[in-house]
Scaffold this motif. Structure first.
Motif, PDB file in Angstrom:
ATOM      1  N   ALA A 148       9.366 -10.082  -7.353  1.00 18.36           N
ATOM      2  CA  ALA A 148      10.918  -9.780  -7.345  1.00 18.36           C
ATOM      3  C   ALA A 148      11.001  -8.569  -6.335  1.00 18.36           C
ATOM      4  O   ALA A 148      10.409  -7.789  -6.143  1.00 18.36           O
ATOM      5  CB  ALA A 148      10.935  -9.326  -8.800  1.00 18.36           C
ATOM      6  N   PRO A 149      12.208  -8.467  -5.609  1.00 21.19           N
ATOM      7  CA  PRO A 149      12.555  -7.507  -4.781  1.00 21.19           C
ATOM      8  C   PRO A 149      12.888  -6.224  -5.292  1.00 21.19           C
ATOM      9  O   PRO A 149      13.038  -5.911  -6.384  1.00 21.19           O
ATOM     10  CB  PRO A 149      13.909  -8.229  -4.157  1.00 21.19           C
TER      11      PRO A 149
ATOM     12  N   GLU B 239      15.234   4.010  -5.970  1.00 17.58           N
ATOM     13  CA  GLU B 239      15.466   2.451  -5.544  1.00 17.58           C
ATOM     14  C   GLU B 239      14.395   1.904  -5.158  1.00 17.58           C
ATOM     15  O   GLU B 239      14.251   0.523  -5.110  1.00 17.58           O
ATOM     16  CB  GLU B 239      16.716   2.217  -4.649  1.00 17.58           C
ATOM     17  N   PHE B 240      13.320   2.773  -4.702  1.00 14.59           N
ATOM     18  CA  PHE B 240      11.986   2.300  -4.507  1.00 14.59           C
ATOM     19  C   PHE B 240      11.035   1.830  -5.447  1.00 14.59           C
ATOM     20  O   PHE B 240       9.966   1.096  -5.429  1.00 14.59           O
ATOM     21  CB  PHE B 240      11.273   2.905  -3.389  1.00 14.59           C
TER      22      PHE B 240
ATOM     23  N   ILE C 210      11.556  -1.107 -14.359  1.00 15.16           N
ATOM     24  CA  ILE C 210      10.935   0.239 -14.046  1.00 15.16           C
ATOM     25  C   ILE C 210       9.478  -0.092 -13.613  1.00 15.16           C
ATOM     26  O   ILE C 210       8.743  -0.577 -14.541  1.00 15.16           O
ATOM     27  CB  ILE C 210      11.329   1.432 -14.990  1.00 15.16           C
ATOM     28  N   ILE C 211       9.227   0.525 -12.563  1.00 22.24           N
ATOM     29  CA  ILE C 211       7.886   0.438 -12.190  1.00 22.24           C
ATOM     30  C   ILE C 211       7.324   1.797 -11.471  1.00 22.24           C
ATOM     31  O   ILE C 211       8.027   2.742 -11.486  1.00 22.24           O
ATOM     32  CB  ILE C 211       7.430  -0.751 -11.085  1.00 22.24           C
ATOM     33  N   ASP C 212       5.792   1.913 -11.180  1.00 23.33           N
ATOM     34  CA  ASP C 212       5.209   3.253 -10.833  1.00 23.33           C
ATOM     35  C   ASP C 212       5.590   4.433 -11.751  1.00 23.33           C
ATOM     36  O   ASP C 212       6.449   5.151 -11.510  1.00 23.33           O
ATOM     37  CB  ASP C 212       5.906   3.534  -9.409  1.00 23.33           C
TER      38      ASP C 212
ATOM     39  N   SER D 298       0.779  -1.095   0.014  1.00 23.77           N
ATOM     40  CA  SER D 298       0.024   0.007  -0.058  1.00 23.77           C
ATOM     41  C   SER D 298       0.768   1.035  -0.111  1.00 23.77           C
ATOM     42  O   SER D 298       1.688   1.308   1.019  1.00 23.77           O
ATOM     43  CB  SER D 298      -0.867   0.120   1.151  1.00 23.77           C
ATOM     44  N   GLY D 299       0.888   1.989  -0.956  1.00 26.99           N
ATOM     45  CA  GLY D 299       1.705   3.058  -1.214  1.00 26.99           C
ATOM     46  C   GLY D 299       1.090   4.519  -1.187  1.00 26.99           C
ATOM     47  O   GLY D 299      -0.159   4.605  -0.837  1.00 26.99           O
TER      48      GLY D 299
END
Length: 294
Positions: free
Chosen positions: A132-133, A171-172, A183-185, A25-26
């Motif tokens: 995946a981390p 890195e988050f 790459i996400i978000d 949850s972001g």
């Protein structure tokens, strides 16, 4: 687990068969692991504007175009309908960016569509099938850090070449699977040409990556990839295949006083000539009036 209210319509429509767990949850969304037939995917449920804690959202929206003029006017006025449309634009921005970047060769999760504020996309996993981390949870050798940093820089270049800047890269917001960084978000991705904040957002993205990877590869600490790529982008010389050096020399431009004075003198002479032409034109009008009166 119990199906979240926002995902229930997707279950009813057969797009999702089961919600297996909540992944995170972001600040702008909650992400769930879901089963769609025989595949495990993730569902990103965007939070309402009143619930988001994402800062400076206006700075990220700058430059985003809306084709429908009625929607654009409503968004500018901030009416109820306008706010609703702004939310749709915010939510669709990520899926649009994912499709665009995947086509450009950037590793991003594969999108499967956005449905009423819920984005279905690929669940990035490791070799054992687990999620995946994030990059911030990964330890690596100096050699691996140099290799992965170069790969991320190439992704940022490809993004810039198709007119996009991540805007919140750190890195988050990078996952690491067996093939490297993903790459996400991307809901806050900005238009590199239309957003006045583009340069400093790009610089922050690039420097965040530099600072993280330099923990493992100290040689990266003094690189200036952001300045180098932005300079090439502004001149129209940046391509997806451009090889960057990470070095950038600031151009100390010495003012050419003589040239400046010439421009000032030329402008002054032009203004005097303009006034003289106006004076002559006025005299011509006065003379024509006099001749007509006679």
């Amino acid at each position: 687990m119990k199906t979240p209210k926002r995902i229930q319509p997707l279950v009813d429509d057969g797009l999702v068969d089961e919600v297996k767990s909540q992944l995170m949850s972001g600040k702008e969304a909650s992400v769930y692991v879901v089963r769609c037939g025989d595949e495990i995917r993730c569902a990103k449920v965007y939070k309402e504007a009143s619930q988001r804690s994402f800062k400076q959202a206006v700075a990220y929206r700058e430059g985003r175009k809306v084709r429908n003029s009625r929607r654009a006017r409503a968004m500018e006025k901030g009416s109820g309908f306008g706010r609703e449309q702004q939310e749709k634009v915010w939510q669709s921005a990520e899926v649009d960016a994912l499709y665009k970047l995947a086509a450009a060769g950037v590793r991003v999760p594969e999108p499967y569509g956005c449905f009423d504020g819920v984005l279905l996309m690929e669940l990035v996993t490791d070799d054992d099938g687990y999620v995946a981390p994030r990059l911030n949870d990964v330890m690596m050798s100096e050699e691996q850090a140099l290799e992965d940093h170069q790969l991320v820089i190439s992704y940022i270049v490809k993004m810039l070449c198709v007119g996009l800047i991540h805007g919140d890269l750190s890195e988050f917001n990078v996952l690491v699977d067996a093939y490297g960084p993903v790459i996400i978000d991307l809901p806050q991705a900005v238009d590199a040409a239309a957003n006045n904040n583009a340069e400093w957002m790009l610089t922050r993205d690039v420097n965040n990556m530099r600072d993280y990877y330099s923990q493992f590869a100290p040689a990266l600490a003094n690189t200036e990839y952001a300045k180098e790529m932005w300079s090439l982008f502004e001149k129209g010389e940046l391509t997806s295949d451009t090889e960057l050096s990470g070095e950038f020399v600031e151009q100390d431009t010495v003012a050419d006083i003589a040239a400046i004075m010439q421009e000032i003198d030329a402008a002054r002479e032009e203004e005097l000539a303009r006034k003289e032409r106006l004076k002559e034109a006025q005299q011509g009008v006065d003379e024509s009036k006099f001749n007509w009166a006679e």
